[in-house]
Design a protein around this motif. Structure first.
Motif: not given
Length: 234
Positions: A63-65, A50-54, A45-46, A124-132
């Motif tokens: 164990n996010l959920l 770059k974005t501060g998102a998970l 969970g660090h 907030v999750l970074r799903l892809h490089a440019d997608c959150l």
């Protein structure tokens, strides 16, 4: 003193990530160790630097959920439910070319921060490089609605404009593809199954919108109770 690695261990580490031999010729073993460390940090969970998102491993491997399952499973008799607002920055290659990579990175961070501000309590999750994606988990007490896409895009544009050079014309402000998902899981047996399921449905939702095969709020229900549909129930 650092613990020395034997040759067999060093070779095994490099074999896991052979690309370090080309990119880090002076210290490939150290680079391979750092890759493993970063992967474990992401799982725990660090935030993404770059974005501060998970990061995705926190959802699929970590164990996010867990807390969401523990606190809400028995209270939701109609299924465990999560919403998602997915924001994909359009044309990041042009943003980087126009303003430079530091500003491009600031756009991504501002996107993550905007989603967190719009949906307090979401993960907030970074799903892809440019997608959150903002996960509207049960404990956030937030629900996804059909009408969230337009105000989400408008707020993103307003928040991201602050990190762009003063006087940037509207035509150069990034746009976002916003996808909406409501996922219900019936009778999940334990929290470990939820992360990979949620990730797969986030991907599916994002691809359906980007490919033009869906729009608006996508609702899906997954049954994990061993139910076998009979004739005429599909």
């Amino acid at each position: 003193m650092p613990y020395p690695l034997d040759d067999a261990t060093a070779t095994a580490l490099i074999a896991l990530n052979p690309w370090v031999l080309q990119r880090h010729r002076d210290a490939p073993v150290q680079a391979a160790v750092e890759v493993l460390l970063q992967a474990e940090q992401a799982r725990r969970g660090h935030p993404d630097a770059k974005t501060g998102a998970l990061q995705v491993p926190a959802l699929t491997q970590g164990n996010l959920l867990k807390e969401e399952y523990d606190l809400s499973t028995h209270a939701h008799h109609d299924g465990w439910r999560v919403g998602a607002v997915i924001a994909d920055v359009q044309g990041m290659i042009h943003v980087n070319a126009r303003f430079g990579f530091p500003t491009g990175d600031a756009v991504l961070r501002a996107t993550a921060e905007s989603l967190a501000a719009q949906y307090p309590g979401a993960k907030v999750l970074r799903l892809h490089a440019d997608c959150l994606a903002a996960l509207l988990v049960p404990t956030s007490q937030l629900t996804v609605r059909e009408d969230l896409d337009v105000p989400t895009r408008e707020r993103l544009a307003s928040d991201v404009r602050r990190v762009l050079p003063e006087g940037t014309p509207d035509a150069d402000v990034p746009a976002w593809t916003v996808s909406l998902l409501e996922l219900t899981v019936d009778a999940p047996s334990h929290w470990q199954v939820l992360g990979p399921l949620v990730w797969a449905e986030l991907e599916r939702t994002h691809v359906m919108v980007r490919s033009g095969r869906a729009s608006g709020l996508q609702r899906r229900r997954l049954r994990l109770d061993g139910f076998v549909p009979g004739p005429g129930t599909l």
